[in-house]
Write an enzyme that holds these catalytic residues in place. Structure first.
Site, PDB file in Angstrom:
ATOM      1  N   THR A  84      -9.534   0.908 -29.061  1.00  0.00           N
ATOM      2  CA  THR A  84      -9.599   0.062 -30.263  1.00  0.00           C
ATOM      3  C   THR A  84     -10.980   0.150 -30.900  1.00  0.00           C
ATOM      4  O   THR A  84     -11.112   0.346 -32.115  1.00  0.00           O
ATOM      5  CB  THR A  84      -9.299  -1.400 -29.898  1.00  0.00           C
ATOM      6  OG1 THR A  84      -8.029  -1.476 -29.252  1.00  0.00           O
ATOM      7  CG2 THR A  84      -9.291  -2.271 -31.137  1.00  0.00           C
TER       8      THR A  84
ATOM      9  N   LYS B  50      -6.297  -3.337 -18.148  1.00  0.00           N
ATOM     10  CA  LYS B  50      -7.287  -4.013 -18.983  1.00  0.00           C
ATOM     11  C   LYS B  50      -6.575  -5.233 -19.562  1.00  0.00           C
ATOM     12  O   LYS B  50      -5.676  -5.101 -20.392  1.00  0.00           O
ATOM     13  CB  LYS B  50      -7.797  -3.098 -20.110  1.00  0.00           C
ATOM     14  CG  LYS B  50      -8.775  -3.786 -21.059  1.00  0.00           C
ATOM     15  CD  LYS B  50      -9.202  -2.883 -22.199  1.00  0.00           C
ATOM     16  CE  LYS B  50     -10.129  -3.635 -23.147  1.00  0.00           C
ATOM     17  NZ  LYS B  50     -10.543  -2.802 -24.308  1.00  0.00           N
TER      18      LYS B  50
ATOM     19  N   ARG C 187      -3.638  -7.984 -30.793  1.00  0.00           N
ATOM     20  CA  ARG C 187      -3.562  -6.759 -31.600  1.00  0.00           C
ATOM     21  C   ARG C 187      -2.126  -6.264 -31.758  1.00  0.00           C
ATOM     22  O   ARG C 187      -1.780  -5.688 -32.780  1.00  0.00           O
ATOM     23  CB  ARG C 187      -4.384  -5.651 -30.927  1.00  0.00           C
ATOM     24  CG  ARG C 187      -5.871  -5.871 -30.933  1.00  0.00           C
ATOM     25  CD  ARG C 187      -6.495  -5.287 -32.171  1.00  0.00           C
ATOM     26  NE  ARG C 187      -7.942  -5.382 -32.132  1.00  0.00           N
ATOM     27  CZ  ARG C 187      -8.741  -4.868 -33.060  1.00  0.00           C
ATOM     28  NH1 ARG C 187      -8.234  -4.216 -34.092  1.00  0.00           N
ATOM     29  NH2 ARG C 187     -10.040  -5.007 -32.977  1.00  0.00           N
TER      30      ARG C 187
ATOM     31  N   TYR D 264      -2.951  -1.592 -20.830  1.00  0.00           N
ATOM     32  CA  TYR D 264      -3.807  -2.344 -21.750  1.00  0.00           C
ATOM     33  C   TYR D 264      -2.960  -3.410 -22.430  1.00  0.00           C
ATOM     34  O   TYR D 264      -2.081  -3.094 -23.224  1.00  0.00           O
ATOM     35  CB  TYR D 264      -4.429  -1.381 -22.765  1.00  0.00           C
ATOM     36  CG  TYR D 264      -5.377  -1.988 -23.769  1.00  0.00           C
ATOM     37  CD1 TYR D 264      -5.939  -3.241 -23.611  1.00  0.00           C
ATOM     38  CD2 TYR D 264      -5.730  -1.271 -24.912  1.00  0.00           C
ATOM     39  CE1 TYR D 264      -6.819  -3.779 -24.541  1.00  0.00           C
ATOM     40  CE2 TYR D 264      -6.614  -1.780 -25.856  1.00  0.00           C
ATOM     41  CZ  TYR D 264      -7.147  -3.036 -25.661  1.00  0.00           C
ATOM     42  OH  TYR D 264      -8.017  -3.554 -26.585  1.00  0.00           O
TER      43      TYR D 264
ATOM     44  N   ILE E 104     -13.867  -3.555 -19.328  1.00  0.00           N
ATOM     45  CA  ILE E 104     -13.898  -2.502 -20.342  1.00  0.00           C
ATOM     46  C   ILE E 104     -14.432  -3.177 -21.585  1.00  0.00           C
ATOM     47  O   ILE E 104     -13.753  -4.000 -22.193  1.00  0.00           O
ATOM     48  CB  ILE E 104     -12.520  -1.860 -20.526  1.00  0.00           C
ATOM     49  CG1 ILE E 104     -12.122  -1.126 -19.238  1.00  0.00           C
ATOM     50  CG2 ILE E 104     -12.528  -0.891 -21.714  1.00  0.00           C
ATOM     51  CD1 ILE E 104     -10.742  -0.504 -19.257  1.00  0.00           C
TER      52      ILE E 104
ATOM     53  N   TYR F 240       3.531  -3.221 -33.344  1.00  0.00           N
ATOM     54  CA  TYR F 240       4.368  -3.293 -34.543  1.00  0.00           C
ATOM     55  C   TYR F 240       5.860  -3.267 -34.225  1.00  0.00           C
ATOM     56  O   TYR F 240       6.540  -4.275 -34.368  1.00  0.00           O
ATOM     57  CB  TYR F 240       4.014  -2.206 -35.575  1.00  0.00           C
ATOM     58  CG  TYR F 240       4.747  -2.448 -36.878  1.00  0.00           C
ATOM     59  CD1 TYR F 240       4.375  -3.510 -37.692  1.00  0.00           C
ATOM     60  CD2 TYR F 240       5.835  -1.668 -37.256  1.00  0.00           C
ATOM     61  CE1 TYR F 240       5.081  -3.782 -38.870  1.00  0.00           C
ATOM     62  CE2 TYR F 240       6.528  -1.929 -38.421  1.00  0.00           C
ATOM     63  CZ  TYR F 240       6.150  -2.988 -39.226  1.00  0.00           C
ATOM     64  OH  TYR F 240       6.854  -3.263 -40.368  1.00  0.00           O
TER      65      TYR F 240
END
Length: 292
Positions: free
Chosen positions: A45, A162, A139, A134, A204, A108
């Site tokens: 990201t 993560k 997000r 992740y 991270i 999405y």
């Protein structure tokens, strides 16, 4: 386990025309390793991978592997909301010599929890490369439950997560279900010590871009048992962490690095320059922390 400690979610430097500045990328990789960073996480990201072509994406990975030269592990973001595309990127990353990949949950279009398991299994079985999951629902609009993480942790190529949900109860459940051999990395710089206290092995980090030694030391001190000094670093750097997220990441961290003289350039649209009021805030915080 791919690494313990502080891995940097490294920015991608751009020239003023928007092209990638690969020479600068090499410089900041060296800066990170020289200051104690335990792993380079490329094309995540913070690295603005979502606005890269596949060719740019893979060239960044190639440069990171070459420049790191086995000094620390390289973890490449090759996740996608298209499973086939994720397989393609991950295969190419394996050919380029990465140590592991970071696989974000589909964004999405999203999916069900069963869809998540099938998505990651398809990528893992096609590539046989260590995978760090992740989870970043802010997000993606999709949260991966602890039970789903547990099911995925049974797969030999799924080695860690993560966790960036911000939900420490969820971190605790993952640790309880998956056990000590499953690596949990904080995905939130303001929760490094809380995550370590629940069995995590590192972070991270966005903060590592501007304070690699301090972020490394925070984790290292905790893992060596000096929890008091580790906590002091966490609390001391909360103002910096807050400033680095005053706008959408990586807008503030790239602005901060430019203030520090790294010349990493602008972000790509749709990300814009830091607002003037926030620029003043970031400048003041960096001065107080003696980073500029």
């Amino acid at each position: 386990m791919i690494f313990k400690g502080a891995g940097v979610a490294i920015v991608t430097p751009f020239n003023e025309d928007g092209s990638i500045n690969f020479n600068k990328l090499r410089e900041i990789i060296d800066f990170q390793i020289e200051n104690g960073t335990d792993s380079i996480i490329i094309c995540g990201t913070t690295g603005e991978a979502s606005t890269m072509t596949d060719e740019e994406h893979l060239e960044c990975i190639r440069v990171a592997v070459e420049q790191t030269a086995n000094r620390v592990p390289v973890i490449a973001g090759t996740g996608s909301n298209d499973t086939h595309h994720g397989i393609t990127l991950t295969k190419r990353a394996k050919e380029l010599g990465v140590d592991a990949t970071l696989q974000v949950t589909p964004y999405y279009n999203k999916t069900t929890q069963r869809g998540l398991i099938e998505h990651f299994k398809a990528i893992g079985e096609a590539t046989d490369l260590p995978m760090i999951l992740y989870n970043v629902p802010s997000r993606t609009g999709l949260n991966m439950t602890p039970q789903t993480v547990y099911e995925l942790s049974k797969l030999p190529y799924v080695v860690g997560i993560k966790e960036a949900s911000g939900n420490l109860s969820q971190v605790a459940q993952i640790a309880r279900l998956c056990g000590p051999d499953f690596a949990i990395y904080s995905g939130n710089d303001d929760q490094i010590i809380p995550t370590l206290s629940l069995g995590g092995v590192g972070v991270i980090s966005v903060l590592s871009n501007v304070a690699p030694k301090q972020t490394h030391d925070m984790v290292d001190l905790y893992l060596k048992g000096d929890t008091k000094e580790a906590l002091k670093l966490q609390l001391d750097y909360l103002p910096v962490i807050d400033a680095l997220f005053c706008e959408v990441n990586p807008i503030p961290v790239k602005a901060a690095m430019n203030m520090m003289g790294f010349e990493v350039g602008p972000c790509r649209l749709p990300l814009t320059n830091l607002e003037s009021a926030n620029e003043e805030k970031v400048t003041a915080v960096l001065k107080t922390a003696e980073l500029i």
